[in-house]
Motif scaffolding. Sequence first.
Motif, PDB file in Angstrom:
ATOM      1  N   GLY A   1       0.831  -1.195   0.000  1.00 15.73           N
ATOM      2  CA  GLY A   1       0.000   0.000   0.000  1.00 15.73           C
ATOM      3  C   GLY A   1       0.865   1.243   0.000  1.00 15.73           C
ATOM      4  N   THR A   2       1.735   1.358  -0.973  1.00 12.57           N
ATOM      5  CA  THR A   2       2.829   2.332  -0.931  1.00 12.57           C
ATOM      6  C   THR A   2       2.392   3.781  -1.089  1.00 12.57           C
ATOM      7  OG1 THR A   2       5.078   2.678  -1.745  1.00 12.57           O
ATOM      8  CG2 THR A   2       3.373   2.251  -3.402  1.00 12.57           C
ATOM      9  N   GLY A   3       1.269   4.043  -1.767  1.00 11.40           N
ATOM     10  CA  GLY A   3       0.851   5.434  -1.951  1.00 11.40           C
ATOM     11  C   GLY A   3       1.872   6.226  -2.753  1.00 11.40           C
ATOM     12  N   THR A   4       2.423   7.265  -2.153  1.00 13.48           N
ATOM     13  CA  THR A   4       3.449   8.083  -2.813  1.00 13.48           C
ATOM     14  C   THR A   4       4.752   7.327  -3.019  1.00 13.48           C
ATOM     15  OG1 THR A   4       4.307   8.911  -0.710  1.00 13.48           O
ATOM     16  CG2 THR A   4       2.562  10.210  -1.770  1.00 13.48           C
ATOM     17  N   GLY A   5       4.895   6.186  -2.336  1.00 12.88           N
ATOM     18  CA  GLY A   5       6.159   5.457  -2.361  1.00 12.88           C
ATOM     19  C   GLY A   5       7.113   5.911  -1.285  1.00 12.88           C
ATOM     20  N   ALA A   6       6.676   6.818  -0.407  1.00  7.45           N
ATOM     21  CA  ALA A   6       7.582   7.435   0.564  1.00  7.45           C
ATOM     22  C   ALA A   6       8.314   6.411   1.426  1.00  7.45           C
ATOM     23  CB  ALA A   6       6.807   8.414   1.454  1.00  7.45           C
ATOM     24  N   ILE A   7       7.616   5.382   1.895  1.00  7.17           N
ATOM     25  CA  ILE A   7       8.247   4.407   2.785  1.00  7.17           C
ATOM     26  C   ILE A   7       9.245   3.558   2.018  1.00  7.17           C
ATOM     27  CG2 ILE A   7       7.845   2.393   4.250  1.00  7.17           C
ATOM     28  CD1 ILE A   7       5.085   3.594   4.917  1.00  7.17           C
TER      29      ILE A   7
ATOM     30  N   HIS B   1      -4.168   2.459  -9.277  1.00  6.39           N
ATOM     31  CA  HIS B   1      -3.329   2.796 -10.424  1.00  6.39           C
ATOM     32  C   HIS B   1      -2.861   4.250 -10.323  1.00  6.39           C
ATOM     33  CE1 HIS B   1      -3.789  -0.861 -12.819  1.00  6.39           C
ATOM     34  NE2 HIS B   1      -5.070  -0.868 -12.486  1.00  6.39           N
ATOM     35  N   GLU B   2      -3.747   5.133  -9.832  1.00  6.93           N
ATOM     36  CA  GLU B   2      -3.386   6.547  -9.727  1.00  6.93           C
ATOM     37  C   GLU B   2      -2.262   6.748  -8.713  1.00  6.93           C
ATOM     38  OE1 GLU B   2      -6.432   5.340  -9.486  1.00  6.93           O
ATOM     39  OE2 GLU B   2      -7.456   6.102 -11.295  1.00  6.93           O
ATOM     40  N   ALA B   3      -2.352   6.086  -7.559  1.00  5.00           N
ATOM     41  CA  ALA B   3      -1.297   6.204  -6.552  1.00  5.00           C
ATOM     42  C   ALA B   3       0.008   5.616  -7.071  1.00  5.00           C
ATOM     43  CB  ALA B   3      -1.725   5.501  -5.264  1.00  5.00           C
ATOM     44  N   LEU B   4      -0.097   4.491  -7.762  1.00  2.00           N
ATOM     45  CA  LEU B   4       1.120   3.843  -8.262  1.00  2.00           C
ATOM     46  C   LEU B   4       1.828   4.734  -9.284  1.00  2.00           C
ATOM     47  CD1 LEU B   4       2.458   1.121  -7.608  1.00  2.00           C
ATOM     48  CD2 LEU B   4       1.473   0.228  -9.720  1.00  2.00           C
TER      49      LEU B   4
END
Length: 284
Positions: free
Chosen positions: A125-131, A151-154
């Motif tokens: 569930g990465t969202g922005t990918g910040a983690i 898809h939008e978050a990815l």
Amino acid sequence: MAKLQNLAACASKRLQQASHLEPAETRIEVRALLCHALGNVSHAWLIAHGDEPVTDTLRQSFESLLARRIAGEPIAHILGQREFFGREFKVTPATLIPRPDTEILIETALEKTPANQPCRMLDLGTGTGAIGITLALERPLSQVVIVDFSHEALAVAKENIQRLAARNVTALHSDWYSAVQGQRFDLIVSNPPYIETGDPHLQQGDLRFEPITALASGADGLDDIRSISSQAAGHLNPGGWLMLEHGYQQGTAVRDILQQHGFTSISTVTDLAGHERVTLGRVD
């Protein structure tokens, strides 16, 4: 003609009255909006040029940004980015806004992943990918897989991979583990949805502008944490860790969930306010 420093001071008062933010936080936000209106100049530039006059064009641009913030729109959405662990990440309404509390998850993960050894990590569930991107950049010998169902978050996460040159990150469209079947990792991390579906806070503050699917998870907020935990052991190498961010009142429940699924060395890390924030367990 008004000066930049006068414009900032007046705007800070207006924003504080409208938002009830702390004065220091209000000043930081106003400076960020003014820097953005000036063409993304630095805070240092703004301080050094505080006596410069305010043009009509600048005033109009800044007032437009300030009005959006006074109306409640998150500053991360207005600016299109948010700082996390010393790096700027693109943010859109399709993603959760990275928050300082999540840096506790990063610090905990770094303690369990040696800097001088290869490591496979999975960010669910990465969202922005910040983690996941942060872990990849802090541990350059690692291979990190980040996944999201949106898809939008990815798409945002993939852009952040490019912007930050995180070459050891792979982004996949996945409903939790669906795209990584048969793969095992040394570390699985997640900041999953954990707010109760009926929680009134979902209609307040920045949460009003963020995707509900990234925030709420069932009647007690733990549906996704249960799902992640129930499958995690099958995707971890012996000695691997599962780490989950959660609400400040959910520590006991999350520890019980990990224990039910056979994890050992279970513990919970508190945030800067002393609230239980990250719970972890190991597969023997």
